[in-house]
Design a protein around this motif. Sequence first.
Motif, mmCIF file in Angstrom:
data_model
loop_
_atom_site.group_PDB
_atom_site.id
_atom_site.type_symbol
_atom_site.label_atom_id
_atom_site.label_comp_id
_atom_site.label_asym_id
_atom_site.label_seq_id
_atom_site.Cartn_x
_atom_site.Cartn_y
_atom_site.Cartn_z
ATOM 1 N N LEU A 80 0.995 15.730 -11.269
ATOM 2 C CA LEU A 80 0.159 15.447 -10.108
ATOM 3 C C LEU A 80 0.569 14.124 -9.480
ATOM 4 N N THR A 81 0.899 13.163 -10.345
ATOM 5 C CA THR A 81 1.385 11.855 -9.892
ATOM 6 C C THR A 81 2.345 11.358 -10.971
ATOM 7 N N THR A 82 3.035 10.240 -10.715
ATOM 8 C CA THR A 82 3.983 9.739 -11.706
ATOM 9 C C THR A 82 3.237 9.512 -13.026
ATOM 10 N N GLU A 83 3.762 10.089 -14.125
ATOM 11 C CA GLU A 83 2.963 10.053 -15.358
ATOM 12 C C GLU A 83 3.250 8.834 -16.237
ATOM 13 N N LEU A 138 10.908 2.098 -1.207
ATOM 14 C CA LEU A 138 11.076 3.546 -1.362
ATOM 15 C C LEU A 138 11.062 3.896 -2.850
ATOM 16 N N GLU A 139 10.005 4.625 -3.215
ATOM 17 C CA GLU A 139 9.893 5.059 -4.613
ATOM 18 C C GLU A 139 10.630 6.383 -4.744
ATOM 19 N N MET A 140 11.382 6.547 -5.812
ATOM 20 C CA MET A 140 12.220 7.756 -5.911
ATOM 21 C C MET A 140 12.688 8.014 -7.338
ATOM 22 N N VAL A 184 0.843 -1.203 0.000
ATOM 23 C CA VAL A 184 0.000 0.000 0.000
ATOM 24 C C VAL A 184 0.874 1.248 0.000
ATOM 25 N N ASN A 185 0.537 2.160 -0.904
ATOM 26 C CA ASN A 185 1.227 3.440 -0.993
ATOM 27 C C ASN A 185 0.495 4.439 -0.083
ATOM 28 N N VAL A 186 1.224 4.980 0.893
ATOM 29 C CA VAL A 186 0.570 5.863 1.879
ATOM 30 C C VAL A 186 0.885 7.351 1.628
ATOM 31 N N ALA A 243 3.396 -4.564 -10.325
ATOM 32 C CA ALA A 243 2.594 -3.702 -11.215
ATOM 33 C C ALA A 243 1.857 -2.681 -10.360
ATOM 34 N N GLY A 244 1.492 -1.589 -10.970
ATOM 35 C CA GLY A 244 0.727 -0.604 -10.224
ATOM 36 C C GLY A 244 0.485 0.673 -10.980
ATOM 37 N N HIS A 245 -0.371 1.464 -10.434
ATOM 38 C CA HIS A 245 -0.812 2.797 -10.846
ATOM 39 C C HIS A 245 -2.242 2.753 -11.359
ATOM 40 N N GLY A 246 -3.092 3.485 -10.666
ATOM 41 C CA GLY A 246 -4.486 3.595 -11.102
ATOM 42 C C GLY A 246 -5.334 2.360 -10.815
ATOM 43 N N LEU A 247 -4.790 1.396 -10.067
ATOM 44 C CA LEU A 247 -5.590 0.194 -9.792
ATOM 45 C C LEU A 247 -6.636 0.524 -8.725
ATOM 46 N N VAL A 306 10.884 -5.288 -12.276
ATOM 47 C CA VAL A 306 10.252 -4.180 -12.979
ATOM 48 C C VAL A 306 8.863 -4.012 -12.369
ATOM 49 N N GLU A 307 8.394 -2.777 -12.344
ATOM 50 C CA GLU A 307 6.986 -2.547 -11.984
ATOM 51 C C GLU A 307 6.302 -2.080 -13.255
ATOM 52 N N ILE A 308 5.351 -2.876 -13.727
ATOM 53 C CA ILE A 308 4.672 -2.539 -14.984
ATOM 54 C C ILE A 308 3.600 -1.482 -14.699
ATOM 55 N N LEU A 330 1.272 -5.954 -6.152
ATOM 56 C CA LEU A 330 0.627 -4.761 -6.696
ATOM 57 C C LEU A 330 0.852 -3.604 -5.734
ATOM 58 N N SER A 331 1.144 -2.448 -6.299
ATOM 59 C CA SER A 331 1.347 -1.253 -5.493
ATOM 60 C C SER A 331 0.135 -0.347 -5.707
ATOM 61 N N ILE A 332 -0.638 -0.158 -4.644
ATOM 62 C CA ILE A 332 -1.902 0.578 -4.793
ATOM 63 C C ILE A 332 -2.005 1.648 -3.701
ATOM 64 N N GLY A 333 -2.354 2.850 -4.104
ATOM 65 C CA GLY A 333 -2.457 3.940 -3.134
ATOM 66 C C GLY A 333 -3.793 4.645 -3.167
ATOM 67 N N HIS A 334 -4.014 5.402 -4.241
ATOM 68 C CA HIS A 334 -5.147 6.330 -4.272
ATOM 69 C C HIS A 334 -6.488 5.658 -3.970
ATOM 70 N N ALA A 335 -6.772 4.556 -4.651
ATOM 71 C CA ALA A 335 -8.096 3.937 -4.500
ATOM 72 C C ALA A 335 -8.327 3.483 -3.060
ATOM 73 N N LEU A 349 12.635 2.925 -8.886
ATOM 74 C CA LEU A 349 13.020 4.147 -9.592
ATOM 75 C C LEU A 349 11.917 4.557 -10.554
ATOM 76 N N VAL A 350 11.501 5.812 -10.438
ATOM 77 C CA VAL A 350 10.424 6.341 -11.292
ATOM 78 C C VAL A 350 10.902 7.640 -11.927
ATOM 79 N N PRO A 351 10.305 8.037 -13.051
ATOM 80 C CA PRO A 351 10.623 9.359 -13.581
ATOM 81 C C PRO A 351 9.911 10.390 -12.701
ATOM 82 N N LEU A 396 12.386 -1.085 -11.528
ATOM 83 C CA LEU A 396 12.246 0.020 -12.480
ATOM 84 C C LEU A 396 10.783 0.096 -12.921
ATOM 85 N N PHE A 397 10.189 1.256 -12.783
ATOM 86 C CA PHE A 397 8.783 1.462 -13.154
ATOM 87 C C PHE A 397 8.730 1.714 -14.660
ATOM 88 N N ILE A 398 8.185 0.765 -15.410
ATOM 89 C CA ILE A 398 8.248 0.879 -16.879
ATOM 90 C C ILE A 398 6.878 0.637 -17.514
#
Length: 389
Positions: free
Chosen positions: A251-254, A221-223, A158-160, A341-345, A302-304, A362-367, A243-245, A282-284
């Motif tokens: 607003l969030t990682t694009e 640690l995302e960075m 969980v992303n806090v 994998a993650g983002h927008g789930l 890798v995190e898809i 799975l890495s999930i935060g917002h929802a 590692l993320v861009p 690596l977030f790809i």
Amino acid sequence: MPVLLRNDVCRSFPRFSELLLRRAAEYLLILTGHPDTELSILLVDDDQIAELNRSWRQKSGPTNVLSFSLTEGEDFALAFNLLGDIVISVDTAAREAKQEGVSLHARLQALLVHGFLHLIGYDHEKSKSEAVRMLIKEKELLQQLTNKRREKMIKLAVNVDHVATLREARGINEPDPVLAAGICELAGAEGIVVHLREDRRHIQDRDVRLLRQTLKTKLNLEMGAAEEIIEFALALQPDMVTLVPEKRKELTTEGGLNVAGQKKKLKAVIGRMRDAGIPVSLFIDADSRQIEAAKNVEATYVEIHTGRYADARSEDERNREFDLIAAAAEEAYEAGLRVNAGHGLNYVNTARIAALGSIEELSIGHAIMARAIFVGLDQAVREMLGLML
Ligand code: PXP
């Protein structure tokens, strides 16, 4: 227990993993009590299977799967433990996968099970009761294959960050992401993710330090790959870094990282992390070029990026994005990378991604945080975990 798999298809298809198909076949042999038996699988196109269908069954046109048993009264085959050949048309499998809204791998696996049951004596064409018996066995084996791939999967991290965003909006000390992380762990999360941004817009150094001291599970640690943050990570020793861009105005990682375009830099960062015992993800985007580059720079994971799948505006678009993610996850797994994998789930779109056997976490935060406002964080995490079973 050798499984020979030959792919005679020249045309390009949505990617699928030959390795995973072979593993499924090997597991089928064990499940059905044929651990020392040899099985051959041939992947062909529609023209090739149509030719076999015509010459062996006097039927015109392609079909999805044909089985050629070597054990029917053949002492030779039994003596050498040869079960037979399963021939699958990838053309037909791809069409059927699309109709059923499943990944190509899932369809190929279902056809493999069907063909395999024919080889060991099941025949749905014999009688109605035999057809039912075969269908039940088919479902049972597919379930066992799914369970097998899930044995060590799938985890929720969980992303806090959003808890910190709310705190920073007031500039006071609540709500505390460290407390939130503890509640997530108690509810069953197996990891906590925080993004320490260069601009410190939400998570602060203090949060990451306290999380390092208090977490019972895993700190991811995302960075961005900025020197100041790299040094922070090396000193703090999280369980892994992703590692993320990072762009200041987003607003969030694009998008995903362009690994292929900065191999030298990323290889050096990954090397420094490795020397400190920190695995790197690596977030790809779901893209072969990026997977190959991630392998080249010696990433562990890798995190898809699932953002485009989550944001799809039509069912067709969502299905296309899902297929890309499914294929990329298989490809990365087959290349020896660990796959997250993650983002927008969210509570609607996660189950399908969670069912992909090659994804570990799975890495999930917002929802989760959005639901937590109404039902509480503990329940929001538990409900998400329930969807991932
Ligand atoms: N994975 C990465 C790399 C991210 O940057 C984010 C967003 O911080 C997530 C996963 C979680 O995305 P969401 O908040 O949409 O669940």
